[in-house]
Scaffold this active site. Structure first.
Site, PDB file in Angstrom:
ATOM      1  N   ASP A 339       0.844  -1.190   0.000  1.00  0.00           N
ATOM      2  CA  ASP A 339       0.000   0.000   0.000  1.00  0.00           C
ATOM      3  C   ASP A 339       0.885   1.248   0.000  1.00  0.00           C
ATOM      4  OD1 ASP A 339      -2.375   1.649   0.490  1.00  0.00           O
ATOM      5  OD2 ASP A 339      -1.610   1.827   2.529  1.00  0.00           O
ATOM      6  N   ASP A 533      -1.896  -0.680   5.970  1.00  0.00           N
ATOM      7  CA  ASP A 533      -2.171  -0.141   7.311  1.00  0.00           C
ATOM      8  C   ASP A 533      -3.616   0.249   7.518  1.00  0.00           C
ATOM      9  OD1 ASP A 533      -1.945   3.372   7.377  1.00  0.00           O
ATOM     10  OD2 ASP A 533      -1.991   2.169   5.564  1.00  0.00           O
ATOM     11  N   ASP A 537      -7.387  -1.732   3.460  1.00  0.00           N
ATOM     12  CA  ASP A 537      -6.456  -2.804   3.076  1.00  0.00           C
ATOM     13  C   ASP A 537      -6.875  -4.161   3.630  1.00  0.00           C
ATOM     14  OD1 ASP A 537      -4.658  -1.015   1.772  1.00  0.00           O
ATOM     15  OD2 ASP A 537      -3.837  -0.443   3.714  1.00  0.00           O
TER      16      ASP A 537
END
Length: 653
Positions: A339, A533, A537
């Site tokens: 990410d 995080d 996600d």
């Protein structure tokens, strides 16, 4: 024009999947396992202290009852479904060991399996609670407008498509919908992962659970509460977690055939000699000896100590790996998806550039003017501008008549001049300097004095130190650089990717888009590790083969869904823990070879010769000790060895 200013004086149900035996069951499992372990340790202590035999036999038998009833019951239930699992085999082997006087061996098997089962139940329950807790993102109540335009407070779960709702400043959006009236900046990082609040006005889409800024919004509900993005995240996490739970350790993958084989062989070894006229005692002794030496205790310990030692080693270096299965999955990683916001970046905007438009202004003048106007702002960009000015020790002038302009910026009077800090799109023209900053992936902020622009500030979510080194280290391990998955805009994503050396960039992704991207990678034959995080996600983490969460600022659901957590948000621990996991896998393979050799040798001896029971037990326990000690080697030694733990060190493979 001069740049000087005066100096300062409801919801989808997912609980019908495998975790459904309620939280009470998992709590009970942990309690029974704890009691069994305590009884085993007490029995061992009394045995070593040469206490009367009946005392330690009594303690071991109590260990049997407390730790063995649950796996025994589950094994019997499985047997009713014509399935033979290793839990039942362990209970039978433990009972067999006790029947020929080797009660210590049986109690050890009971404790191993009771403890592992309890930990699995507890982990499942925690994940279930966290997924349910995600629904707290969306408010329980909503302010709905009836046909006469009168406000009424209703349950958010009772909203229907077409309803009009009001979302006031600072409130969370109560439903997925479309803005009908109003302008505001909305923080939708929990859903899309975008690092900056997004301006929402008429005809723009908004998501339940996102946080409204300073403006009021009138929203028309576009989706039923059971079909919001937040609800889909819950369903995706549940579905993917249930699918991934089918993957087990090596011994569990082969337990059906192995267990059936041992049972059939034991029965044959008992029945055939009796039919041929052998005496009962010697035949039973031989059969029980066979079951003990053939039991997979050494195989279980061949697998668990290396993985648990690797978990302990990683924990000392700031990575919490949640289970042996998770460590095994990390070892199998062939591709890493990562990410952007909060993972490769800090998640906090910082000033990255200043472009001067008015010739009589300096960079510091533009920043000081903007910071003076923004000093009362609660907007993340405003706080970043003020922080940058203070970092340069620039004195801020007194500001009056401060006003937040939802979706536009702020306005204030500084030294009797009208100062505006605006989005370029809120100004009647977009200066070329602003366009240049935006093309480089930054968020441009226009500084206007008395209606004329004097400069542009560029703000960006800054890259964590050493990201380029980490990317090269990951590429060295997995034979390819990571893939960037982000809900942020493509220009911002590509700008960051170019800085850190990532080529494959997939941007503008919603949570289900990230899941689809992970599944495409896995369809190409990759074992995908996802690093992230945010709540957005979590579904992709659950769908991936393994996952790591950034622990310092990670969302609760993300921390629970992930297989591992980096406590200090150090990206360098990611390639390091991958290397450690691969070392653990090599030790596991070596241990399995040792255990198989011992078991095969003892079984062949018992089948074709006369294996004395004490020698069989000694060989069985000896193999168990050897593989356990071999696994414990991973408690010491380097974490990731040659992989860099600090960004200023280069990568060597």
């Amino acid at each position: 024009m001069t740049c000087t200013t005066a100096q300062p004086t409801r919801t989808p149900s997912w609980t019908s999947g495998p975790a459904r035996v309620s939280g009470l069951w998992s709590v009970a499992s942990v309690r029974w396992a704890t009691v069994a372990l305590a009884l085993f340790m007490a029995g061992l202590a009394t045995q070593l202290l040469d206490a009367p035999t009946w005392t330690w036999w009594g303690l071991y038998l109590a260990c049997y009852l407390t730790g063995g009833w649950e796996p025994g019951w589950e094994g019997l239930q499985a047997l009713r479904s014509r399935t033979l699992d290793v839990d039942l085999l362990m209970v039978v082997a433990a009972v067999g060991a006790a029947s020929i006087g080797q009660i210590f061996d049986g109690a050890l098997l009971i404790v191993i399996f009771a403890t592992s089962g309890a930990l699995e139940d507890a982990a499942t329950k925690r994940t279930e609670d966290s997924v349910k807790g995600l629904l707290d993102l969306a408010p329980d109540r909503a302010m709905r407008l009836d046909a006469a335009g009168i406000e009424e407070s209703v349950n958010a779960a009772d909203l229907r498509v077409g309803d009009l709702v009001i979302v006031r400043p600072g409130e969370r959006v109560c439903a997925d919908g479309v803005v009908v009236d109003g302008v505001s900046d909305v923080d939708q990082s929990s859903v899309t992962g975008e690092s900056m609040p997004v301006t929402k006005s008429a005809h723009d889409e908004v998501f339940a659970g996102t946080l409204n800024g300073a403006g009021a919004l009138r929203i028309r509900v576009a989706k039923d509460p059971s079909d919001t993005v937040v609800a889909r995240i819950v369903a995706l996490v549940a579905e993917a977690s249930a699918t991934k739970a089918k993957t087990q350790l090596f011994i569990e993958k082969v337990e059906q055939r192995y267990s059936a084989g041992v049972v059939v062989a034991t029965l044959a070894l008992f029945a055939v000699p009796l039919i041929l006229g052998a005496d009962l005692r010697s035949t039973l002794l031989r059969a029980m000896t066979f079951m003990i030496v053939a039991s997979p205790c050494a195989v279980v310990l061949a697998t668990m100590p290396p993985l648990l030692s690797a978990i302990a080693n990683a924990g000392r270096h700031g990575v919490l790996v949640k289970s042996a299965v998770a460590m095994e999955h990390l070892a199998a990683t062939t591709a890493v998806a990562i990410d952007k916001t909060g993972t490769l970046t800090t998640g906090t905007p910082q000033l990255t550039g200043i472009a001067v438009i008015e010739d009589r202004c300096s960079d510091d003048d533009v920043l000081r003017i903007a910071a003076s106007a923004e000093q009362f702002s609660e907007h993340p960009l405003g706080r970043a501008i003020v922080a940058a000015a203070r970092a340069r020790d620039l004195p801020l002038a007194e500001a009056t008549d401060f006003a937040a302009l939802p979706g536009r910026g702020v306005r204030a009077r500084v030294a009797r001049r009208s100062i505006e800090v605006l989005s370029p799109r809120a100004f009647h023209s977009n200066p070329a300097a602003a366009s240049d900053l935006e093309r480089r992936g930054a968020t441009a902020v226009l500084v206007v004095v008395d209606g004329a622009p004097v400069g542009v500030l560029g703000l960006d979510d800054t890259v964590r130190p050493g990201c380029d080194v980490v990317v090269r280290a990951i590429a060295a391990i997995t034979a390819g650089p990571p893939v960037l998955l982000t809900g942020d805009t493509r220009p911002a994503a590509e700008h960051l990717a170019a800085q850190v050396g990532i080529v494959d960039v997939r941007a503008d992704l919603l949570p289900d888009d990230k899941v689809a991207a992970v599944r495409r990678l896995q369809a190409d034959g990759h074992r995908v590790l996802l690093v992230g995080d945010g709540i957005n996600d979590a579904p992709a983490m659950a769908a991936a083969h393994s996952s790591i969460a950034m622990g310092r600022n990670g969302a609760d659901l993300t921390l629970e869904t992930a297989d591992a957590v980096t406590v200090r948000d150090e990206l360098a621990t990611i390639p390091a823990v991958l290397a450690l996991a691969r070392r653990a896998r090599r030790v596991v393979i070596a241990n399995l070879a040792i255990a198989a050799a011992f078991i095969t040798g003892l079984v062949v001896w018992d089948l074709f010769g006369r294996l004395p029971l004490p020698l069989g037990v000694a060989g069985h326990e000896g193999s168990t000790i050897i593989v356990a000690l071999n696994g414990l080697r991973l408690l010491s030694g380097g974490f990731g060895r040659s992989l860099p733990m600090h960004p200023d060190r280069d990568v060597t493979d």
